[in-house]
Design a protein around this motif. Structure first.
Motif, mmCIF file in Angstrom:
data_model
loop_
_atom_site.group_PDB
_atom_site.id
_atom_site.type_symbol
_atom_site.label_atom_id
_atom_site.label_comp_id
_atom_site.label_asym_id
_atom_site.label_seq_id
_atom_site.Cartn_x
_atom_site.Cartn_y
_atom_site.Cartn_z
ATOM 1 N N CYS A 82 0.835 -1.196 0.000
ATOM 2 C CA CYS A 82 0.000 0.000 0.000
ATOM 3 C C CYS A 82 0.873 1.250 0.000
ATOM 4 O O CYS A 82 2.075 1.196 0.257
ATOM 5 N N ARG A 83 0.279 2.386 -0.277
ATOM 6 C CA ARG A 83 1.022 3.637 -0.422
ATOM 7 C C ARG A 83 1.572 4.164 0.899
ATOM 8 O O ARG A 83 2.495 4.971 0.923
ATOM 9 N N VAL A 84 1.012 3.693 2.012
ATOM 10 C CA VAL A 84 1.393 4.198 3.334
ATOM 11 C C VAL A 84 2.662 3.493 3.820
ATOM 12 O O VAL A 84 2.802 2.277 3.687
ATOM 13 N N PRO A 193 5.418 11.250 -4.114
ATOM 14 C CA PRO A 193 6.784 10.707 -4.185
ATOM 15 C C PRO A 193 7.056 9.626 -3.147
ATOM 16 O O PRO A 193 7.802 8.670 -3.418
ATOM 17 N N LEU A 194 6.451 9.738 -1.965
ATOM 18 C CA LEU A 194 6.619 8.682 -0.961
ATOM 19 C C LEU A 194 6.070 7.362 -1.491
ATOM 20 O O LEU A 194 6.721 6.313 -1.376
ATOM 21 N N LEU A 200 8.713 1.465 -6.031
ATOM 22 C CA LEU A 200 9.911 1.144 -6.811
ATOM 23 C C LEU A 200 10.875 0.259 -6.015
ATOM 24 O O LEU A 200 11.422 -0.716 -6.542
ATOM 25 N N ILE A 201 11.082 0.584 -4.752
ATOM 26 C CA ILE A 201 11.960 -0.233 -3.911
ATOM 27 C C ILE A 201 11.358 -1.624 -3.709
ATOM 28 O O ILE A 201 12.063 -2.633 -3.696
ATOM 29 N N GLY A 202 10.037 -1.677 -3.601
ATOM 30 C CA GLY A 202 9.369 -2.964 -3.429
ATOM 31 C C GLY A 202 9.537 -3.906 -4.604
ATOM 32 O O GLY A 202 9.493 -5.135 -4.439
#
Length: 257
Positions: A82-84, A193-194, A200-202
Motif C-alpha cells: 500500500c502507499r502508506v 513521491p513517498l 519502486l523499492i518494493g
C-alpha cells in the motif's frame, strides 16, 4: 491514535502477553482497509502497550470457532504494497508471527535494552508460516536466515541491527522520540513521491507470492505432525502463553526437554 491526518500510531494491547490471535488478524485486516482508503495518510507507527511483549507469537490453542476473516499473508502483502509507509517500534519480545509482522513493515527500530526477536517455530516442532522464510533471507542473507530460523533462538536488537534484520537499535530512552521524528519527517513530505519510491523499492525487495504461500502451506501441514503436537503440548504445560519465565526466555527454554 491519530497524531495528525498524515500520521497514525497503532498500539498493540492484548493482555497477558500480546499473543497474536485470529482476532488480531481480523483487526489488522480492517486497519489495512482504512490505510488504503485514507487519502491523507502517509505513515503508520506500530508499538506496544506492554514493555515486555511487542507481539509474543501466534496463539497455539485452537480457536473456538472456525476463522473466516482475512488471512495474515493477504493482510501483510497489502500492507507492504500500500502507499502508506509502516514502521515497527519494537520494545519487548517479537517472536514467530510477531516478528513476521515486523518484517512486513517497511522499517523496524528496536530498543537495545528491551527488544527480543526470534522465530521459535522449529523448536516447537513446526515451521514459520507468516513470511519469515521468504522475507528474512532478503534482509539478512541465506546463512543468517537459517541461523535465526533453524536454531530457534532469541536475538537482541544489536545483533539484529548487525544482521540487517532491523534498521537501527536505539537506547530504550531514545526509541520513541527517534521513531516519532522519522514518522513526522515522512509525514511532512508529499504523498505521491513517498508512494512511488516505496513501490519502486518494493519491486526488488518484496518476496514472491508463491514463496509466501509455500511457507504458509508448510506451516499448516506442520501443525498436524504428531511430533509437533507433543512438543507444543509440552511447552504449554511448562508455561508457554503465560506471563512467566518460559515466555521471557523462550529461546533458551524451547531447546530443553
Amino acid at each position: 491514535m491519530q497524531e495528525s491526518a498524515s500520521y497514525w500510531r497503532v498500539t498493540f494491547d492484548s493482555p497477558p502477553i500480546n499473543l497474536v490471535t485470529f482476532d488480531t488478524f481480523a483487526a489488522l485486516g480492517d486497519l489495512v482497509d482504512r490505510m488504503e482508503a485514507d487519502e491523507d495518510l502517509k505513515v503508520v507507527v506500530f508499538d506496544s502497550a506492554d514493555p515486555d511483549f511487542f507481539l509474543a507469537h501466534f496463539d497455539l490453542l485452537p480457536p473456538k470457532q472456525p476463522y473466516t476473516g482475512p488471512t495474515w499473508l493477504d493482510t501483510a502483502a497489502r500492507m507492504a504494497r500500500c502507499r502508506v509507509i509502516s514502521i515497527a517500534s519494537i520494545r519487548g519480545r517479537a517472536r514467530g508471527v510477531g516478528n513476521e509482522f515486523t518484517l512486513a513493515c517497511d522499517m523496524r527500530f528496536a530498543s537495545k535494552e528491551k527488544a527480543v526477536l526470534g522465530q521459535p517455530e522449529v523448536g516447537a516442532g513446526i515451521t514459520p508460516g507468516g513470511g519469515a522464510t521468504a522475507r528474512l533471507p532478503l534482509l539478512v542473507g541465506r546463512g543468517r536466515a537459517l541461523e535465526i530460523i533453524a536454531a530457534a533462538d532469541d536475538f537482541d536488537a544489536e545483533t539484529a541491527e548487525l544482521y540487517g534484520w532491523i534498521n537501527r537499535a536505539l537506547p530504550d530512552a531514545d526509541l520513541d522520540a527517534y521513531v516519532d521524528r522519522v514518522a513526522k519527517r515522512i509525514a511532512s513530505f508529499d504523498r505521491q513521491p513517498l508512494a512511488e519510491v516505496k513501490a519502486l523499492i518494493g519491486r526488488s525487495t518484496l518476496p514472491a507470492e508463491a514463496d509466501l504461500v509455500a511457507g504458509q502451506d508448510t506451516f499448516r501441514a506442520s501443525l498436524t505432525w504428531p511430533e509437533a503436537g507433543e512438543r507444543i503440548r509440552g511447552l504449554l504445560d511448562r508455561g508457554m502463553q503465560q506471563r512467566g519465565e518460559l515466555e521471557y526466555r523462550l529461546g533458551e527454554h524451547i531447546a530443553e526437554h
